[in-house]
Design a protein around this motif. Structure first.
Motif, PDB file in Angstrom:
ATOM      1  N   ASP A   3      -4.791 -11.734 -10.369  1.00 53.73           N
ATOM      2  CA  ASP A   3      -3.682 -12.146  -9.517  1.00 53.73           C
ATOM      3  C   ASP A   3      -4.017 -12.131  -8.031  1.00 53.73           C
ATOM      4  N   LEU A   4      -4.743 -11.096  -7.588  1.00 52.69           N
ATOM      5  CA  LEU A   4      -5.003 -10.936  -6.164  1.00 52.69           C
ATOM      6  C   LEU A   4      -6.502 -10.962  -5.879  1.00 52.69           C
ATOM      7  N   HIS A   5      -6.923 -11.901  -5.035  1.00 48.90           N
ATOM      8  CA  HIS A   5      -8.310 -11.978  -4.575  1.00 48.90           C
ATOM      9  C   HIS A   5      -8.303 -11.509  -3.122  1.00 48.90           C
ATOM     10  N   VAL A   6      -8.936 -10.393  -2.855  1.00 40.85           N
ATOM     11  CA  VAL A   6      -8.825  -9.775  -1.537  1.00 40.85           C
ATOM     12  C   VAL A   6     -10.201  -9.652  -0.892  1.00 40.85           C
ATOM     13  N   GLU A   7     -10.349 -10.186   0.312  1.00 39.43           N
ATOM     14  CA  GLU A   7     -11.599 -10.078   1.057  1.00 39.43           C
ATOM     15  C   GLU A   7     -11.613  -8.761   1.837  1.00 39.43           C
ATOM     16  N   VAL A   8     -12.715  -8.017   1.690  1.00 39.28           N
ATOM     17  CA  VAL A   8     -12.882  -6.736   2.362  1.00 39.28           C
ATOM     18  C   VAL A   8     -13.932  -6.903   3.452  1.00 39.28           C
ATOM     19  N   THR A   9     -13.591  -6.599   4.676  1.00 40.07           N
ATOM     20  CA  THR A   9     -14.518  -6.719   5.800  1.00 40.07           C
ATOM     21  C   THR A   9     -15.060  -5.348   6.180  1.00 40.07           C
ATOM     22  N   PRO A  10     -16.235  -5.310   6.824  1.00 40.89           N
ATOM     23  CA  PRO A  10     -16.795  -4.007   7.226  1.00 40.89           C
ATOM     24  C   PRO A  10     -15.851  -3.272   8.176  1.00 40.89           C
ATOM     25  N   VAL A  11     -15.831  -1.968   8.051  1.00 42.47           N
ATOM     26  CA  VAL A  11     -14.978  -1.142   8.911  1.00 42.47           C
ATOM     27  C   VAL A  11     -15.667  -0.947  10.253  1.00 42.47           C
ATOM     28  N   LYS A  12     -14.938  -1.156  11.325  1.00 43.07           N
ATOM     29  CA  LYS A  12     -15.498  -0.998  12.664  1.00 43.07           C
ATOM     30  C   LYS A  12     -15.669   0.483  13.005  1.00 43.07           C
ATOM     31  N   PHE A  13     -16.609   0.739  13.946  1.00 42.50           N
ATOM     32  CA  PHE A  13     -16.900   2.127  14.333  1.00 42.50           C
ATOM     33  C   PHE A  13     -15.655   2.824  14.877  1.00 42.50           C
ATOM     34  N   LYS A  14     -14.843   2.089  15.622  1.00 42.05           N
ATOM     35  CA  LYS A  14     -13.647   2.677  16.206  1.00 42.05           C
ATOM     36  C   LYS A  14     -12.720   3.210  15.122  1.00 42.05           C
ATOM     37  N   GLU A  15     -12.632   2.487  13.982  1.00 41.28           N
ATOM     38  CA  GLU A  15     -11.759   2.922  12.887  1.00 41.28           C
ATOM     39  C   GLU A  15     -12.378   4.070  12.106  1.00 41.28           C
ATOM     40  N   ILE A  16     -13.698   4.039  11.943  1.00 41.81           N
ATOM     41  CA  ILE A  16     -14.366   5.111  11.200  1.00 41.81           C
ATOM     42  C   ILE A  16     -14.249   6.440  11.945  1.00 41.81           C
ATOM     43  N   SER A  17     -14.419   6.379  13.263  1.00 44.93           N
ATOM     44  CA  SER A  17     -14.414   7.605  14.062  1.00 44.93           C
ATOM     45  C   SER A  17     -13.024   8.083  14.453  1.00 44.93           C
ATOM     46  N   ASN A  18     -12.004   7.313  14.057  1.00 47.04           N
ATOM     47  CA  ASN A  18     -10.627   7.686  14.401  1.00 47.04           C
ATOM     48  C   ASN A  18     -10.182   8.876  13.543  1.00 47.04           C
ATOM     49  N   ASP A  19      -9.796   9.958  14.190  1.00 48.35           N
ATOM     50  CA  ASP A  19      -9.393  11.172  13.466  1.00 48.35           C
ATOM     51  C   ASP A  19      -7.900  11.246  13.187  1.00 48.35           C
ATOM     52  N   SER A  20      -7.152  10.271  13.645  1.00 46.49           N
ATOM     53  CA  SER A  20      -5.704  10.302  13.399  1.00 46.49           C
ATOM     54  C   SER A  20      -5.436  10.128  11.917  1.00 46.49           C
ATOM     55  N   PRO A  21      -4.479  10.877  11.359  1.00 45.29           N
ATOM     56  CA  PRO A  21      -4.229  10.828   9.912  1.00 45.29           C
ATOM     57  C   PRO A  21      -3.686   9.468   9.460  1.00 45.29           C
ATOM     58  N   ALA A  22      -4.233   8.994   8.354  1.00 38.23           N
ATOM     59  CA  ALA A  22      -3.747   7.744   7.769  1.00 38.23           C
ATOM     60  C   ALA A  22      -2.649   8.052   6.758  1.00 38.23           C
ATOM     61  N   GLU A  23      -2.022   7.009   6.245  1.00 34.27           N
ATOM     62  CA  GLU A  23      -0.919   7.183   5.303  1.00 34.27           C
ATOM     63  C   GLU A  23      -1.428   7.760   3.992  1.00 34.27           C
ATOM     64  N   LYS A  24      -0.766   8.799   3.521  1.00 29.64           N
ATOM     65  CA  LYS A  24      -1.182   9.463   2.291  1.00 29.64           C
ATOM     66  C   LYS A  24      -0.744   8.684   1.055  1.00 29.64           C
ATOM     67  N   SER A  25      -1.428   8.962  -0.049  1.00 25.31           N
ATOM     68  CA  SER A  25      -1.130   8.270  -1.307  1.00 25.31           C
ATOM     69  C   SER A  25       0.317   8.492  -1.737  1.00 25.31           C
ATOM     70  N   GLY A  26       0.849   9.697  -1.483  1.00 23.26           N
ATOM     71  CA  GLY A  26       2.212  10.000  -1.919  1.00 23.26           C
ATOM     72  C   GLY A  26       3.243   9.081  -1.302  1.00 23.26           C
ATOM     73  N   LEU A  27       3.060   8.734  -0.034  1.00 25.92           N
ATOM     74  CA  LEU A  27       4.013   7.840   0.631  1.00 25.92           C
ATOM     75  C   LEU A  27       3.951   6.444   0.044  1.00 25.92           C
ATOM     76  N   VAL A  28       2.729   5.976  -0.209  1.00 30.17           N
ATOM     77  CA  VAL A  28       2.567   4.647  -0.825  1.00 30.17           C
ATOM     78  C   VAL A  28       3.154   4.655  -2.228  1.00 30.17           C
ATOM     79  N   ARG A  29       2.903   5.741  -2.970  1.00 31.43           N
ATOM     80  CA  ARG A  29       3.396   5.821  -4.346  1.00 31.43           C
ATOM     81  C   ARG A  29       4.919   5.826  -4.390  1.00 31.43           C
ATOM     82  N   ASN A  30       5.555   6.397  -3.395  1.00 30.36           N
ATOM     83  CA  ASN A  30       7.020   6.383  -3.360  1.00 30.36           C
ATOM     84  C   ASN A  30       7.558   4.953  -3.263  1.00 30.36           C
ATOM     85  N   ARG A  31       6.916   4.122  -2.442  1.00 26.87           N
ATOM     86  CA  ARG A  31       7.339   2.724  -2.348  1.00 26.87           C
ATOM     87  C   ARG A  31       7.062   1.982  -3.655  1.00 26.87           C
TER      88      ARG A  31
END
Length: 512
Positions: free
Chosen positions: A387-415
């Motif tokens: 159903d879904l064909h998704v292109e994945v691009t390389p992660v930039k250094f700025k995103e890799i080195s970002n220490d801010s917390p990302a959305e946890k699985s529990g929040l996504v699972r609730n939706r």
């Protein structure tokens, strides 16, 4: 003297009650009839040694063992215990009054101890259907069978305990299990989380849609972009299994003999990741005496095929029918078995043999036409079913080195759970339809009615991308899921536009 002992045979993921008839008469021979395989025929030596070790006697008379019905093949060593009990009862060494209401199964070691068997759960379910009072199993299988309510489950460690149970009234330990408590206890944190994935917000959105609707998905991107990492965390955003789903999955794992010892229930959604060298029979099931394959072991879970083009084309093609019907039927000359296979396909692949086609920083070293040839290893009919064909691009250094917390699985699972609840209410009166991905064409038309703007948009996309009728249905299903995530009663043009963009591999310019 003639005695009847009851056992059980596994056929597919269901059990059939077997009557082990034992007759002891004048003579000196041992006869075992009723279509036994080699393992069953070898039970004579195991039973003789186990009886002697436990201080019991093998009658020096003619022993005839018939396993009825005789037209069903009896496989495995789990019939050792009922045969031994039948011989003891027929030779007046064991009281046989209560044997008629009990199912007995177990493999004997030479010293009389009991070894684990496969298929204990379906055996217990069938025993309840046929209104038996109890079932005696090896102790290591008793916890698994105790999930079934309505029957007494006894666990035994050796033949002596079973004999004392019938002769001396020394009752075997009765195993009691609370299915709901066992289910909740087994469902623990998997140790991985979506918050560990840096960047890739567009891919996370696509996986959330896939989880909400039960859709198949393929990720296309260069090495190191995070495709496998995302796949391993997919299960953390899926809704927990219901008790019914857990029992269905446990039955399959029990029959296949892969249920961990001492575990009563498969509470986590299965995640199966076969190597690309897997054979047809290993993937869909088969063999001379068919066993479940990877697609059935992934029932109600995820089948992850990493580096999809590296799989043999013939292996991938055998998945097409099970992906549509959500079950696989394996036919042999003398019997046919059907295994459930309602799984979510999660595939990943590089965009070309070298892996760097369309990479922002590295040049592709593949010769002309290599990209198309690489993609053509996957047939159009199989891609149509994803159903879904998704292109994945390389992660930039700025995103890799970002220490801010990302959305946890529990929040996504609730939706995801909210969207699944909407679908559950929608399909209340539909048989075997629990999520949007399982809708048939007739049902799809009734729940995905489009306005004129959306109809025109979809018509244009089909003409430009040369989409098939199956791809049309897949787009509508994904659009319905996107609408459910947005808690929208109708499918709007914005939902349809997002669904269309997930058909990357259908674009004619993709490999250019």
């Amino acid at each position: 003297m003639l005695v009847k002992v009851f056992g059980s045979a596994i056929h597919g993921v269901d059990a059939t009650t077997i009557t082990v008839e034992v007759s002891v008469d004048k003579g000196i021979k041992f006869f075992l009839v009723g279509l036994p395989d080699s393992a069953v025929k070898e039970s004579q030596q195991r039973v003789r040694s186990a009886l002697a070790y436990c201080g019991l006697k093998m009658p020096r008379q003619q022993i005839t063992v018939n396993m009825a019905p005789a037209d069903i093949r009896k496989e495995g060593s789990a019939y050792d215990l009922p045969i031994a009990i039948g011989i003891l009862a027929a030779s007046d060494q064991l009281k046989s009054e209560t044997l008629t209401r009990c199912v007995i199964m177990g493999e004997l070691s030479l010293d009389g101890s009991l070894q684990p068997i496969t298929g204990a759960l379906p055996m217990a379910i069938q025993a309840v259907v046929e209104e038996f009072d109890s079932i005696i199993l090896p102790m290591s299988n008793a916890k698994e069978a105790a999930i079934v309510e309505g029957i007494s489950i006894y666990g035994a460690r050796n033949l002596e305990e079973v004999v004392r149970h019938f002769n001396d009234g020394e009752s075997l330990p009765q195993i009691v299990s609370n299915p709901k408590a066992a289910f909740e206890q087994a469902y623990q944190n998997s140790g991985v989380d979506f918050s560990e994935v840096k960047g890739q917000d567009n891919v996370k959105r696509a996986l959330e849609i896939a989880a909400a609707g039960g859709h198949n998905v393929i990720l296309i991107g260069p090495p190191g972009a995070g495709k496998s990492m995302l796949a391993k965390r997919m299960a953390t955003i899926l809704p927990p299994m219901s008790m019914e789903e857990a029992l269905e999955t446990t039955k399959i794992h029990s029959v296949a003999g892969i249920l961990p010892r001492g575990q009563a229930l498969v509470a986590h959604r299965p995640f199966r990741s076969p190597h690309h060298s897997v054979s047809n029979a290993a993937l869909v099931g088969g063999g001379s005496y068919p066993q479940p394959g990877e697609i059935s072991l992934a029932h109600h879970g995820i089948l992850f095929l990493d580096e999809l083009p590296e799989f043999q084309r013939s292996v991938l093609e055998v998945m097409r029918q099970p992906m549509e019907d959500r079950e696989v039927t394996i036919s042999r000359a003398k019997h046919t078995v059907t295994y459930p296979s309602s799984f979510m396909l999660f595939a990943s692949m590089n965009p070309c043999p070298c892996g760097y086609h369309n990479h922002p920083n590295r040049d592709c070293t593949c010769p002309p036409g290599a990209v198309d040839r690489y993609l053509n290893k996957i047939s159009g009919p199989l891609l149509d079913r994803i159903d879904l064909h998704v292109e994945v691009t390389p992660v930039k250094f700025k995103e890799i080195s970002n220490d801010s917390p990302a959305e946890k699985s529990g929040l996504v699972r609730n939706r995801v759970l909210k969207a699944r609840l909407i679908q559950s209410e929608r399909f209340t009166h539909q048989h075997k339809v629990h999520c949007n991905a399982e809708m048939g064409s007739k049902l799809l038309r009734s729940v995905c009615q489009l306005d004129e703007q959306s109809r025109t948009m979809l018509e244009t996309a089909m003409k430009r991308m040369n989409l098939s009728a199956r791809a049309y249905d897949r787009i509508l299903k994904v659009a319905r899921t996107i609408a459910d995530l947005g808690e929208s009663e109708s499918v709007e043009a914005s939902h349809l536009a997002e669904a269309i963009q997930y058909r990357s591999l259908d674009r004619s310019d993709w490999g250019v």
